[in-house]
Design a protein around this motif. Structure first.
Motif, mmCIF file in Angstrom:
data_model
loop_
_atom_site.group_PDB
_atom_site.id
_atom_site.type_symbol
_atom_site.label_atom_id
_atom_site.label_comp_id
_atom_site.label_asym_id
_atom_site.label_seq_id
_atom_site.Cartn_x
_atom_site.Cartn_y
_atom_site.Cartn_z
ATOM 1 N N GLU A 157 2.218 -7.957 -4.419
ATOM 2 C CA GLU A 157 3.002 -6.653 -4.866
ATOM 3 C C GLU A 157 4.149 -7.449 -5.873
ATOM 4 O OE1 GLU A 157 3.639 -3.367 -5.117
ATOM 5 O OE2 GLU A 157 5.678 -3.972 -6.034
ATOM 6 N N SER B 290 5.253 5.649 -4.656
ATOM 7 C CA SER B 290 4.724 5.875 -3.210
ATOM 8 C C SER B 290 6.159 6.400 -2.569
ATOM 9 C CB SER B 290 4.152 4.887 -2.557
ATOM 10 O OG SER B 290 2.778 4.745 -3.224
ATOM 11 N N GLY C 156 3.825 15.902 -0.601
ATOM 12 C CA GLY C 156 3.113 17.091 -0.406
ATOM 13 C C GLY C 156 1.649 16.625 -0.033
ATOM 14 N N ALA D 111 0.421 -9.771 -10.145
ATOM 15 C CA ALA D 111 -0.695 -10.388 -10.641
ATOM 16 C C ALA D 111 -0.750 -10.363 -12.184
ATOM 17 C CB ALA D 111 -2.028 -9.554 -10.147
ATOM 18 N N GLU E 96 4.712 7.186 -12.614
ATOM 19 C CA GLU E 96 3.402 7.430 -12.031
ATOM 20 C C GLU E 96 2.300 7.377 -13.122
ATOM 21 O OE1 GLU E 96 1.529 7.837 -9.464
ATOM 22 O OE2 GLU E 96 0.631 9.859 -9.179
ATOM 23 N N GLY F 281 -1.394 11.690 -5.600
ATOM 24 C CA GLY F 281 -2.363 10.573 -4.994
ATOM 25 C C GLY F 281 -1.733 10.407 -3.529
ATOM 26 N N ALA G 165 -1.208 12.818 -1.168
ATOM 27 C CA ALA G 165 -2.232 13.436 -0.320
ATOM 28 C C ALA G 165 -3.457 12.753 -0.002
ATOM 29 C CB ALA G 165 -2.526 14.815 -0.869
HETATM 30 C C1 LIG Z 1 8.302 12.005 -7.808
HETATM 31 C C2 LIG Z 1 6.875 12.046 -7.806
HETATM 32 C C3 LIG Z 1 6.582 13.189 -6.799
HETATM 33 C C4 LIG Z 1 5.298 13.070 -6.079
HETATM 34 N N1 LIG Z 1 5.141 14.102 -5.359
HETATM 35 C C5 LIG Z 1 3.614 14.020 -4.734
HETATM 36 C C6 LIG Z 1 3.248 14.895 -4.089
HETATM 37 O O1 LIG Z 1 4.039 15.923 -3.437
HETATM 38 N N2 LIG Z 1 1.867 15.321 -3.460
HETATM 39 C C7 LIG Z 1 1.243 14.129 -3.809
HETATM 40 O O2 LIG Z 1 -0.200 14.062 -3.239
HETATM 41 N N3 LIG Z 1 1.333 12.958 -4.527
HETATM 42 C C8 LIG Z 1 2.614 13.108 -5.029
HETATM 43 N N4 LIG Z 1 3.228 12.152 -6.174
HETATM 44 C C9 LIG Z 1 2.017 11.200 -6.610
HETATM 45 C C10 LIG Z 1 2.111 9.953 -5.642
HETATM 46 O O3 LIG Z 1 3.238 9.651 -5.102
HETATM 47 C C11 LIG Z 1 1.252 8.912 -6.185
HETATM 48 O O4 LIG Z 1 -0.157 9.358 -6.715
HETATM 49 C C12 LIG Z 1 0.932 7.628 -5.124
HETATM 50 O O5 LIG Z 1 2.068 7.309 -4.592
HETATM 51 C C13 LIG Z 1 0.455 6.696 -6.239
HETATM 52 O O6 LIG Z 1 0.386 5.568 -5.179
HETATM 53 P P1 LIG Z 1 0.029 4.173 -5.923
HETATM 54 O O7 LIG Z 1 -0.242 2.972 -4.591
HETATM 55 O O8 LIG Z 1 -1.106 4.357 -6.582
HETATM 56 O O9 LIG Z 1 1.067 3.970 -6.945
HETATM 57 P P2 LIG Z 1 2.573 3.217 -6.611
HETATM 58 O O10 LIG Z 1 3.055 3.518 -5.334
HETATM 59 O O11 LIG Z 1 3.356 3.269 -8.022
HETATM 60 O O12 LIG Z 1 2.196 1.618 -6.378
HETATM 61 C C14 LIG Z 1 1.748 0.590 -7.239
HETATM 62 C C15 LIG Z 1 2.384 -0.702 -6.934
HETATM 63 O O13 LIG Z 1 1.903 -1.665 -7.769
HETATM 64 C C16 LIG Z 1 2.878 -2.701 -8.225
HETATM 65 N N5 LIG Z 1 2.393 -3.545 -9.336
HETATM 66 C C17 LIG Z 1 2.397 -3.189 -10.566
HETATM 67 N N6 LIG Z 1 2.033 -3.761 -11.329
HETATM 68 C C18 LIG Z 1 1.538 -5.045 -10.557
HETATM 69 C C19 LIG Z 1 1.090 -6.324 -10.667
HETATM 70 N N7 LIG Z 1 0.535 -6.832 -11.900
HETATM 71 N N8 LIG Z 1 0.732 -6.918 -9.645
HETATM 72 C C20 LIG Z 1 1.172 -6.619 -8.397
HETATM 73 N N9 LIG Z 1 1.532 -5.363 -8.382
HETATM 74 C C21 LIG Z 1 1.843 -4.504 -9.362
HETATM 75 C C22 LIG Z 1 4.082 -1.792 -8.398
HETATM 76 O O14 LIG Z 1 5.194 -2.246 -8.091
HETATM 77 C C23 LIG Z 1 3.952 -0.587 -7.186
HETATM 78 O O15 LIG Z 1 4.542 -0.919 -6.166
HETATM 79 C C24 LIG Z 1 4.353 12.095 -6.582
HETATM 80 C C25 LIG Z 1 4.743 11.029 -7.241
HETATM 81 C C26 LIG Z 1 6.155 11.198 -7.809
HETATM 82 C C27 LIG Z 1 6.612 9.990 -8.825
#
Ligand SMILES: Cc1cc2nc3c(=O)[nH]c(=O)nc-3n(C[C@H](O)[C@H](O)[C@H](O)COP(=O)(O)OP(=O)(O)OC[C@H]3O[C@@H](n4cnc5c(N)ncnc54)[C@H](O)[C@@H]3O)c2cc1C
Length: 376
Positions: free
Chosen positions: A40, A49, A55, A179, A314, A343, A345
């Motif tokens: 990470e 996240s 939701g 990474a 996001e 995402g 959900a």
């Molecule tokens: C304000 C807001 C409200 C939302 N509300 C909802 C909702 O109500 N319902 C719903 O279903 N979804 C909702 N979403 C969307 C949902 O939160 C995301 O789709 C989901 O959390 C995505 O998770 P993730 O792990 O893909 O991304 P992230 O949580 O962004 O995780 C990606 C991680 O990768 C790390 N990273 C980046 N580059 C690198 C690298 N090169 N090497 C290592 N690590 C790296 C980052 O630091 C980060 O921690 C919302 C999003 C936001 C921003």
């Protein structure tokens, strides 16, 4: 996908990104017996996240995502068993309100479309049924589309629970470890880490959220995904006035009241995102419009005081669907990023899908609509 045994200096699965998608993949893979290292760039859950509204919605999903969303709901209900904590998950109806006849026609068309695809979870209700359910709504609304068994969970609590579970299953978590690149080698992949170190794995998953686009581009896979800072607001506690999670058809608004009385308001208003620094800034004109939308639907909120606003970065794809499935250029690389604002959900299920892909197993979902090369 090439299947070879992990060696002493090679793990079965390297997870890039410690958001809920990466953590979920780590948990599912470790539970299936794979050795897993997660890297990470910052700290787990630092971006979308933990900023999420939490939701858990199958209502009004893109048809390609309905099967995933319905299955994910089953996993959220099993959160204590899967993640050692309830993650704040509570079942709640989700209600998508139509404010005029045109919006009502849109909801009717939507209902007909999902029914034609064989789905029966969405129900259309008229004006009287809507006001019986949500008496505090402003008087101009016409009806709504409803899913009774959707829900919501606590994002930060979920991050901690997923992370704890991953560690308890033997996942190595390396925070502050970005990474930089993924390349193929015979029987696996090499993940180049900042500072010159390397992580060798049989399979790697790009779960880097909005930053997944850059990792994909570096292996020659251009995707139409833009980084967006989604904005949220929470009010001080007000008297209980709404039970379901509310969205609207044709107006940017999502709203839910917590058990403590605070009201969490979002709906897709965008701030400014800076991928290079990881910083994001609010756009106060958008916050103001978002709050105006909330008051238009719920006049009771006119005097509510805002206690906090925030945003989280996001990746949002041009077609609002995630990039999920094998890389076409690097054997052994799986993409799972750009969940396009919904995402949270899906996250417990996406981990299982990724773990199945990593083991060459059939997870039973059609991932064609999410293919990385669909933007070509
Ligand atoms: C304000 C807001 C409200 C939302 N509300 C909802 C909702 O109500 N319902 C719903 O279903 N979804 C909702 N979403 C969307 C949902 O939160 C995301 O789709 C989901 O959390 C995505 O998770 P993730 O792990 O893909 O991304 P992230 O949580 O962004 O995780 C990606 C991680 O990768 C790390 N990273 C980046 N580059 C690198 C690298 N090169 N090497 C290592 N690590 C790296 C980052 O630091 C980060 O921690 C919302 C999003 C936001 C921003």
């Amino acid at each position: 996908m090439v299947m070879t045994a992990a060696g002493p200096d090679r793990v079965d699965l390297a997870v890039i990104g410690g958001g809920l998608i990466g953590l979920s993949a780590a948990v599912a893979a470790a539970r299936a017996g794979l050795s897993v290292t997660l890297v990470e760039a910052r700290t787990c859950g630092r971006h979308a996240s933990s900023a999420s509204a939490g939701g858990v919605r199958s209502l009004n999903r893109h048809p390609a995502e309905i099967a995933l969303a319905r299955r994910a709901l089953e996993l959220w209900r099993r959160a204590p068993e899967l993640f050692g904590d309830h993650c704040g998950y509570a079942e709640s109806s989700q209600v998508r309100v139509a404010e005029d006849e045109e919006a009502m026609a849109g909801l009717e068309a939507r209902r007909a479309r999902s029914k034609a695809l064989g789905w029966s979870h969405e129900k259309l209700i008229g004006r009287d049924a809507l006001y019986a359910r949500v008496p505090s709504l402003a008087g101009h609304c016409r009806g709504a589309l409803v899913v009774e068994d959707d829900g919501f969970a606590d994002p930060l609590r979920s991050v901690h629970a997923f992370r704890r579970t991953a560690r308890s299953l033997g996942v190595t978590i390396r925070e502050n470890t970005p990474a930089e690149a993924v390349t193929a080698e015979p029987g696996g992949v090499v993940v180049a880490l900042a500072g010159g170190a390397e992580l060798r794995a049989r399979v790697a998953v790009n779960a880097a959220g909005a930053w997944g686009t850059g990792l994909a581009a570096a292996v020659g896979e251009a995707v139409k995904v833009r980084p967006v800072a989604l904005q949220m607001t929470v009010t001080e506690p007000v008297r209980a006035f709404v039970k379901p999670v509310i969205g609207t058809h044709g107006r940017k608004l999502s709203l839910k009241q917590s058990e403590h009385g605070t009201v969490v308001i979002g709906g897709g208003f965008e701030g400014r995102a800076d991928l290079a620094t990881g910083d994001s800034d609010l756009d106060f004109a958008g916050v103001t419009q978002n709050l105006a939308n909330a008051v238009r639907l719920f006049p009771i909120l006119a005097d509510a005081r805002v206690v906090r606003t925030w945003c989280g970065i996001e990746g949002i794809a041009a077609d609002d669907l995630p990039v999920l499935g094998p890389s076409r250029t690097v054997p052994g690389l799986i993409h799972a990023f750009a969940f396009s604002g919904h995402g949270f959900a899906l996250c417990p299920l996406i981990g299982e899908v990724v773990a199945d892909l990593a083991r060459g197993r059939n997870h039973g979902f059609d991932l064609t609509p999410f293919a990385v090369d669909r933007f070509a």
